[in-house]
Design an enzyme around this catalytic site. Structure first.
Site, PDB file in Angstrom:
ATOM      1  N   ARG A  45      77.809  26.181 -30.414  1.00 22.59           N
ATOM      2  CA  ARG A  45      78.938  25.489 -29.782  1.00 22.59           C
ATOM      3  C   ARG A  45      79.403  26.289 -28.579  1.00 22.59           C
ATOM      4  O   ARG A  45      78.945  27.414 -28.359  1.00 22.59           O
ATOM      5  CB  ARG A  45      80.082  25.174 -30.764  1.00 22.59           C
ATOM      6  CG  ARG A  45      80.386  26.152 -31.851  1.00 22.59           C
ATOM      7  CD  ARG A  45      80.946  27.480 -31.409  1.00 22.59           C
ATOM      8  NE  ARG A  45      82.037  27.358 -30.463  1.00 22.59           N
ATOM      9  CZ  ARG A  45      82.399  28.269 -29.613  1.00 22.59           C
ATOM     10  NH1 ARG A  45      81.737  29.430 -29.550  1.00 22.59           N
ATOM     11  NH2 ARG A  45      83.395  28.114 -28.788  1.00 22.59           N
ATOM     12  N   GLY A  46      80.314  25.668 -27.784  1.00 22.80           N
ATOM     13  CA  GLY A  46      80.717  26.281 -26.511  1.00 22.80           C
ATOM     14  C   GLY A  46      79.857  25.652 -25.434  1.00 22.80           C
ATOM     15  O   GLY A  46      78.622  25.596 -25.573  1.00 22.80           O
ATOM     16  N   GLN A 195      87.690  28.839 -34.107  1.00 22.82           N
ATOM     17  CA  GLN A 195      86.736  29.572 -33.246  1.00 22.82           C
ATOM     18  C   GLN A 195      87.337  30.899 -32.779  1.00 22.82           C
ATOM     19  O   GLN A 195      86.610  31.843 -32.502  1.00 22.82           O
ATOM     20  CB  GLN A 195      86.353  28.727 -32.013  1.00 22.82           C
ATOM     21  CG  GLN A 195      85.466  27.534 -32.316  1.00 22.82           C
ATOM     22  CD  GLN A 195      86.275  26.281 -32.511  1.00 22.82           C
ATOM     23  OE1 GLN A 195      87.421  26.339 -32.947  1.00 22.82           O
ATOM     24  NE2 GLN A 195      85.701  25.136 -32.200  1.00 22.82           N
ATOM     25  N   ASP A 236      85.224  22.890 -20.899  1.00 26.22           N
ATOM     26  CA  ASP A 236      84.105  22.031 -21.321  1.00 26.22           C
ATOM     27  C   ASP A 236      83.680  21.077 -20.225  1.00 26.22           C
ATOM     28  O   ASP A 236      82.505  20.708 -20.118  1.00 26.22           O
ATOM     29  CB  ASP A 236      84.476  21.266 -22.591  1.00 26.22           C
ATOM     30  CG  ASP A 236      84.384  22.214 -23.774  1.00 26.22           C
ATOM     31  OD1 ASP A 236      85.362  22.937 -24.021  1.00 26.22           O
ATOM     32  OD2 ASP A 236      83.304  22.280 -24.387  1.00 26.22           O
TER      33      ASP A 236
END
Ligand code: MRU
Length: 348
Positions: A45-46, A195, A236
């Site tokens: 993720r990221g 996170q 994002d």
């Protein structure tokens, strides 16, 4: 160095971000469908890491159709990319990486090149190594914004784990420390899937960066107490006017920062920018399963059957952002004209 994602023996190796911080293990994906699952379930993720995973997933897909003649290969490869593109909707890097893979194939076919799959594997590896270089450049540019002794607040994980290595927001912090600046980082835990508490805190511990974990709802009080000098987050997707989609909770921090006169910085590579959209209103915000809110790791934290709304990201209007740090340098308002200049340069 933390190795988030790499290519080994025709497989994609990912650090399992769902197992951290308790267990440090890698998962091996040998086909593109496994990469799609890993993106969907947040094993990787990221935004930048998702982009690298998508490119490597496409490369795995290419290997599986290696024997096809070029025309058929291209049709099938584009279908595989379309499939990967559906894994998550918000991070621009996912789509950017797939576009770059498709362009690589277009170029190879139109210039009559052989070994198409091998070329696509090389391109995916290049996207991975370039990401680390870009993060280091971003770190170098952004580090001038941080002063010795600063207390910095960050949200979610925009570190080595969210990229191929080094990180975007945490890359800036790493670079400033490499220059000898003493910094302390406040880490937002980042509900619902933590996170910050699981991943950013793990990175801070691993590199012995002084850090303190707080719950998301404490950030405003810390600002009021004068404990935060600067805020730095990743992104994002960034619209052409600078509006930024990032992990849910980012917008609240930006508004609070404005109220307290605290600089609010976004660090993101140009592959996170979406020059095709004018404002953040056009960004699709992913909604994830309500289970992320009503349960934590199998433990129920809400009454059974409770209705949940779980947007994974929010939108921070450009007016709340003091500067955007990219590999090209630091951009301040008005973003629109600066970004338009970069978009023109990228096209030419
Ligand atoms: O849902 P996630 O964990 O993929 O969300 C990640 C973020 O919001 C990060 O802040 C963003 O991708 C920038 S990472 C360099």
């Amino acid at each position: 160095m933390i190795k988030t994602i790499f290519w080994k023996n025709n497989a994609v190796v990912l650090i399992d971000q769902n197992a951290l911080p308790q267990i440090e293990r890698h998962v091996v994906c040998t086909n593109y469908r496994q990469v799609i699952s890993a993106i969907k379930d947040l094993t990787v993720r990221g935004a930048p890491a998702i982009g690298v995973a998508a490119a490597m997933g496409a490369a795995l897909g290419a290997l599986s159709i290696e024997a096809m003649p070029p025309e058929k290969f291209q049709i099938k490869f584009n279908l595989i990319c379309d499939h990967i593109a559906k894994a998550r909707p918000t991070a621009r890097n996912l789509f950017w990486a797939l576009e770059r893979m498709k362009e690589c194939l277009d170029d190879a076919i139109s210039s009559g090149k052989q070994n198409l799959a091998a070329r696509l594997v090389s391109e995916a590896k290049r996207i991975c190594s370039e990401d680390i270089t870009i993060n280091r450049q971003m770190g170098k540019h952004g580090s001038v914004l941080l002063a010795d002794g600063d207390n910095i607040l960050t949200h979610c994980n925009a570190g080595a784990l969210a990229t191929a290595g080094y990180g975007t927001a945490l890359g800036v912090i790493r670079a400033a420390r490499e220059q000898g600046k003493k910094l302390h980082v406040y880490v937002d835990e980042t509900r619902p899937v933590l996170q910050g508490a699981r991943l950013t805190a793990w990175e801070m511990k691993k590199e012995k960066i002084p850090a303190t974990l707080i719950t998301d709802n404490m950030a405003g009080f810390l600002m009021q107490q004068g404990k935060i000098d600067k805020i730095i987050v990743g992104a994002d997707r960034i619209a052409a006017n600078g509006d930024t989609a990032n992990k849910i909770g980012t917008y609240s921090l930006a508004v609070l920062a404005k109220a307290h006169g605290i600089p609010f910085y976004v660090a993101a590579p140009l592959s996170t920018f979406d020059f095709s959209i004018k404002t953040g209103a056009e960004i699709t915000i992913e909604e994830r399963s309500g289970d992320e809110v009503t349960n934590f790791r199998g433990v129920s934290t809400a009454p059974r059957g409770m209705k949940v709304y779980n947007p994974a990201f929010d939108l921070t209007p450009a007016r709340y952002i003091s500067a955007i740090i990219t590999e090209e340098g630091i951009m301040t308002k008005p973003y629109l004209s600066l970004l338009a200049g970069i978009a023109r340069k990228n096209k030419s």
